[in-house]
Write a protein that holds these residues in place. Structure first.
Motif, PDB file in Angstrom:
ATOM      1  N   VAL A  33       0.860  -1.185   0.000  1.00 41.47           N
ATOM      2  CA  VAL A  33       0.000   0.000   0.000  1.00 41.47           C
ATOM      3  C   VAL A  33       0.895   1.235   0.000  1.00 41.47           C
ATOM      4  CG1 VAL A  33      -0.202   0.100   2.522  1.00 41.47           C
ATOM      5  CG2 VAL A  33      -2.003   1.088   1.139  1.00 41.47           C
ATOM      6  N   VAL A  34       0.441   2.293  -0.659  1.00 39.67           N
ATOM      7  CA  VAL A  34       1.135   3.579  -0.649  1.00 39.67           C
ATOM      8  C   VAL A  34       0.133   4.603  -0.126  1.00 39.67           C
ATOM      9  CG1 VAL A  34       2.268   5.367  -2.017  1.00 39.67           C
ATOM     10  CG2 VAL A  34       2.606   2.962  -2.599  1.00 39.67           C
ATOM     11  N   ILE A  35       0.549   5.367   0.876  1.00 38.91           N
ATOM     12  CA  ILE A  35      -0.324   6.359   1.496  1.00 38.91           C
ATOM     13  C   ILE A  35       0.281   7.735   1.270  1.00 38.91           C
ATOM     14  CG2 ILE A  35      -1.414   7.097   3.646  1.00 38.91           C
ATOM     15  CD1 ILE A  35      -0.359   4.010   4.440  1.00 38.91           C
ATOM     16  N   LEU A  36      -0.466   8.601   0.632  1.00 34.78           N
ATOM     17  CA  LEU A  36      -0.020   9.972   0.384  1.00 34.78           C
ATOM     18  C   LEU A  36      -0.846  10.933   1.219  1.00 34.78           C
ATOM     19  CD1 LEU A  36      -0.182   8.655  -2.900  1.00 34.78           C
ATOM     20  CD2 LEU A  36       1.370  10.560  -2.973  1.00 34.78           C
ATOM     21  N   LEU A  37      -0.185  11.859   1.871  1.00 34.53           N
ATOM     22  CA  LEU A  37      -0.843  12.947   2.592  1.00 34.53           C
ATOM     23  C   LEU A  37      -0.674  14.172   1.703  1.00 34.53           C
ATOM     24  CD1 LEU A  37      -2.185  14.192   5.088  1.00 34.53           C
ATOM     25  CD2 LEU A  37       0.075  14.377   6.119  1.00 34.53           C
ATOM     26  N   ILE A  38      -1.747  14.549   0.992  1.00 31.79           N
ATOM     27  CA  ILE A  38      -1.642  15.619  -0.003  1.00 31.79           C
ATOM     28  C   ILE A  38      -2.774  16.633   0.140  1.00 31.79           C
ATOM     29  CG2 ILE A  38      -0.405  14.208  -1.685  1.00 31.79           C
ATOM     30  CD1 ILE A  38      -3.062  13.901  -3.227  1.00 31.79           C
ATOM     31  N   LYS A  39      -2.585  17.764  -0.544  1.00 38.72           N
ATOM     32  CA  LYS A  39      -3.625  18.785  -0.602  1.00 38.72           C
ATOM     33  C   LYS A  39      -4.805  18.242  -1.404  1.00 38.72           C
ATOM     34  CE  LYS A  39      -1.375  22.188  -2.632  1.00 38.72           C
ATOM     35  NZ  LYS A  39      -0.976  23.516  -3.117  1.00 38.72           N
ATOM     36  N   VAL A  40      -6.015  18.611  -0.989  1.00 36.46           N
ATOM     37  CA  VAL A  40      -7.187  18.305  -1.786  1.00 36.46           C
ATOM     38  C   VAL A  40      -7.147  19.275  -2.963  1.00 36.46           C
ATOM     39  CG1 VAL A  40      -9.710  18.319  -1.858  1.00 36.46           C
ATOM     40  CG2 VAL A  40      -8.521  17.550   0.204  1.00 36.46           C
ATOM     41  N   GLY A  41      -7.141  18.725  -4.163  1.00 38.94           N
ATOM     42  CA  GLY A  41      -7.044  19.573  -5.350  1.00 38.94           C
ATOM     43  C   GLY A  41      -7.839  19.011  -6.502  1.00 38.94           C
ATOM     44  N   PRO A  49      -9.653   2.743  -9.978  1.00 37.99           N
ATOM     45  CA  PRO A  49      -9.417   1.446  -9.333  1.00 37.99           C
ATOM     46  C   PRO A  49      -8.119   1.440  -8.525  1.00 37.99           C
ATOM     47  CG  PRO A  49     -10.131   1.126 -11.593  1.00 37.99           C
ATOM     48  CD  PRO A  49      -9.894   2.607 -11.416  1.00 37.99           C
ATOM     49  N   GLY A  50      -8.181   0.884  -7.320  1.00 44.24           N
ATOM     50  CA  GLY A  50      -7.017   0.800  -6.445  1.00 44.24           C
ATOM     51  C   GLY A  50      -6.781   2.054  -5.622  1.00 44.24           C
ATOM     52  N   VAL A  51      -7.656   3.060  -5.759  1.00 42.35           N
ATOM     53  CA  VAL A  51      -7.493   4.334  -5.050  1.00 42.35           C
ATOM     54  C   VAL A  51      -8.609   4.501  -4.023  1.00 42.35           C
ATOM     55  CG1 VAL A  51      -7.433   6.855  -5.278  1.00 42.35           C
ATOM     56  CG2 VAL A  51      -6.418   5.424  -7.067  1.00 42.35           C
ATOM     57  N   GLU A  52      -8.213   4.898  -2.834  1.00 45.09           N
ATOM     58  CA  GLU A  52      -9.162   5.255  -1.772  1.00 45.09           C
ATOM     59  C   GLU A  52      -8.769   6.649  -1.290  1.00 45.09           C
ATOM     60  OE1 GLU A  52     -10.229   4.024   2.831  1.00 45.09           O
ATOM     61  OE2 GLU A  52      -8.997   2.662   1.633  1.00 45.09           O
ATOM     62  N   SER A  67       2.618  27.958  13.044  1.00 43.04           N
ATOM     63  CA  SER A  67       1.370  28.279  12.365  1.00 43.04           C
ATOM     64  C   SER A  67       1.264  27.368  11.151  1.00 43.04           C
ATOM     65  CB  SER A  67       1.361  29.739  11.938  1.00 43.04           C
ATOM     66  OG  SER A  67       0.203  30.012  11.210  1.00 43.04           O
ATOM     67  N   SER A  68       0.386  26.413  11.217  1.00 42.45           N
ATOM     68  CA  SER A  68       0.267  25.402  10.177  1.00 42.45           C
ATOM     69  C   SER A  68      -0.320  25.977   8.882  1.00 42.45           C
ATOM     70  CB  SER A  68      -0.624  24.277  10.697  1.00 42.45           C
ATOM     71  OG  SER A  68      -0.543  23.164   9.872  1.00 42.45           O
ATOM     72  N   PRO A  69       0.086  25.421   7.732  1.00 43.46           N
ATOM     73  CA  PRO A  69      -0.508  25.863   6.475  1.00 43.46           C
ATOM     74  C   PRO A  69      -2.030  25.707   6.514  1.00 43.46           C
ATOM     75  CG  PRO A  69       1.349  24.424   6.055  1.00 43.46           C
ATOM     76  CD  PRO A  69       1.093  24.393   7.531  1.00 43.46           C
ATOM     77  N   SER A  70      -2.717  26.644   5.905  1.00 44.78           N
ATOM     78  CA  SER A  70      -4.167  26.659   5.955  1.00 44.78           C
ATOM     79  C   SER A  70      -4.751  26.053   4.672  1.00 44.78           C
ATOM     80  CB  SER A  70      -4.598  28.097   6.189  1.00 44.78           C
ATOM     81  OG  SER A  70      -5.727  28.432   5.538  1.00 44.78           O
ATOM     82  N   ILE A  71      -4.625  24.750   4.547  1.00 46.13           N
ATOM     83  CA  ILE A  71      -5.107  24.050   3.355  1.00 46.13           C
ATOM     84  C   ILE A  71      -5.825  22.771   3.769  1.00 46.13           C
ATOM     85  CG2 ILE A  71      -3.413  24.900   1.692  1.00 46.13           C
ATOM     86  CD1 ILE A  71      -1.718  22.437   2.315  1.00 46.13           C
ATOM     87  N   GLU A  72      -6.756  22.355   2.925  1.00 45.43           N
ATOM     88  CA  GLU A  72      -7.410  21.073   3.167  1.00 45.43           C
ATOM     89  C   GLU A  72      -6.503  19.963   2.640  1.00 45.43           C
ATOM     90  OE1 GLU A  72      -9.171  23.561   1.580  1.00 45.43           O
ATOM     91  OE2 GLU A  72     -10.424  24.153   3.257  1.00 45.43           O
ATOM     92  N   THR A  73      -6.388  18.898   3.412  1.00 47.75           N
ATOM     93  CA  THR A  73      -5.573  17.758   2.997  1.00 47.75           C
ATOM     94  C   THR A  73      -6.397  16.484   3.099  1.00 47.75           C
ATOM     95  OG1 THR A  73      -4.703  17.598   5.236  1.00 47.75           O
ATOM     96  CG2 THR A  73      -3.345  18.771   3.641  1.00 47.75           C
ATOM     97  N   CYS A  74      -5.878  15.451   2.487  1.00 46.75           N
ATOM     98  CA  CYS A  74      -6.538  14.146   2.538  1.00 46.75           C
ATOM     99  C   CYS A  74      -5.471  13.062   2.470  1.00 46.75           C
ATOM    100  CB  CYS A  74      -7.520  13.993   1.386  1.00 46.75           C
ATOM    101  SG  CYS A  74      -6.750  13.976  -0.251  1.00 46.75           S
ATOM    102  N   LEU A  75      -5.893  11.856   2.782  1.00 45.77           N
ATOM    103  CA  LEU A  75      -5.040  10.694   2.593  1.00 45.77           C
ATOM    104  C   LEU A  75      -5.498  10.011   1.297  1.00 45.77           C
ATOM    105  CD1 LEU A  75      -4.990   9.177   6.182  1.00 45.77           C
ATOM    106  CD2 LEU A  75      -3.092  10.298   5.008  1.00 45.77           C
ATOM    107  N   VAL A  76      -4.554   9.758   0.424  1.00 50.08           N
ATOM    108  CA  VAL A  76      -4.844   8.991  -0.783  1.00 50.08           C
ATOM    109  C   VAL A  76      -4.136   7.662  -0.595  1.00 50.08           C
ATOM    110  CG1 VAL A  76      -4.526   8.823  -3.274  1.00 50.08           C
ATOM    111  CG2 VAL A  76      -5.080  11.025  -2.229  1.00 50.08           C
ATOM    112  N   ILE A  77      -4.912   6.587  -0.605  1.00 49.61           N
ATOM    113  CA  ILE A  77      -4.367   5.257  -0.375  1.00 49.61           C
ATOM    114  C   ILE A  77      -4.406   4.495  -1.691  1.00 49.61           C
ATOM    115  CG2 ILE A  77      -4.684   3.105   0.919  1.00 49.61           C
ATOM    116  CD1 ILE A  77      -6.029   4.995   3.074  1.00 49.61           C
ATOM    117  N   LEU A  78      -3.218   4.070  -2.107  1.00 53.08           N
ATOM    118  CA  LEU A  78      -3.063   3.381  -3.385  1.00 53.08           C
ATOM    119  C   LEU A  78      -2.717   1.918  -3.129  1.00 53.08           C
ATOM    120  CD1 LEU A  78      -0.768   6.088  -5.017  1.00 53.08           C
ATOM    121  CD2 LEU A  78      -3.232   5.843  -5.352  1.00 53.08           C
ATOM    122  N   ARG A  79      -3.470   1.040  -3.768  1.00 56.56           N
ATOM    123  CA  ARG A  79      -3.235  -0.395  -3.646  1.00 56.56           C
ATOM    124  C   ARG A  79      -3.026  -1.007  -5.020  1.00 56.56           C
ATOM    125  NH1 ARG A  79      -7.102   0.648   0.433  1.00 56.56           N
ATOM    126  NH2 ARG A  79      -6.453  -0.081   2.474  1.00 56.56           N
TER     127      ARG A  79
END
Length: 160
Positions: free
Chosen positions: A96-104, A123-126, A145-157
């Motif tokens: 599995v590959v887990i990315l912590l990225i900006k929602v874009g 397929p293979g993306v959550e 002061s943390s960046p003010s952006i929405e983020t998500c986890l993208v899980i690749l299988r």
């Protein structure tokens, strides 16, 4: 250097650390994580650091076979696309590959993970969204002061 990017004036944008509670939750679910986007020789607490350059054209992905890989890539222009692209390649070998990225949703990198015709992840993306903005760990010498952006986890299988 981070992911092939020299840290200098981009330090404030590109070297924010991953909060430990995120790593702890992911470790509970996926086991030991390999951090392939460590910053200046420091990986996210609770992960194994790996010297991997996701900007490289043909990186060796064999070392990640059946492992859980974590990426919190630099968010400056063009780097998230390169990280998502590399994450997809890593997912061919890794468990599995887990990315912590900006929602874009209107970006080129989102095109790599979202099927706009079917209105769902490819397929293979959550995709996991956070209920609130993530409070990242400030780099040394930067005001807390943390960046003010929405983020998500993208899980690749792996896709069979």
């Amino acid at each position: 250097m981070i992911g092939g990017l020299m840290l200098n004036e981009k330090k404030t944008r590109d070297s924010w650390g991953t909060p430990s509670h995120i790593i702890e939750e992911l470790t509970k679910e996926f086991g030991q994580l390999i951090d392939v986007t460590s910053i200046e020789g420091k990986c996210a607490p609770g992960t194994i650091m790996c010297d991997y350059d996701f900007m490289e054209k043909s990186p060796n992905t064999r070392a990640f076979e059946n492992r859980a890989v974590f990426m919190n890539p630099p968010y400056s222009r063009g780097n998230i696309y390169k990280a998502v692209e590399a994450g997809i390649k890593l997912s061919w070998e890794a468990e599995v590959v887990i990315l912590l990225i900006k929602v874009g949703t209107s970006t080129k990198y989102w095109d790599l993970i979202w099927d706009y015709k079917r209105h769902e992840p490819k397929p293979g993306v959550e995709i996991r969204y956070f209920p609130k903005r993530v409070k990242f760990i400030a780099p040394e010498g930067i005001k807390e002061s943390s960046p003010s952006i929405e983020t998500c986890l993208v899980i690749l299988r792996k896709v069979s």
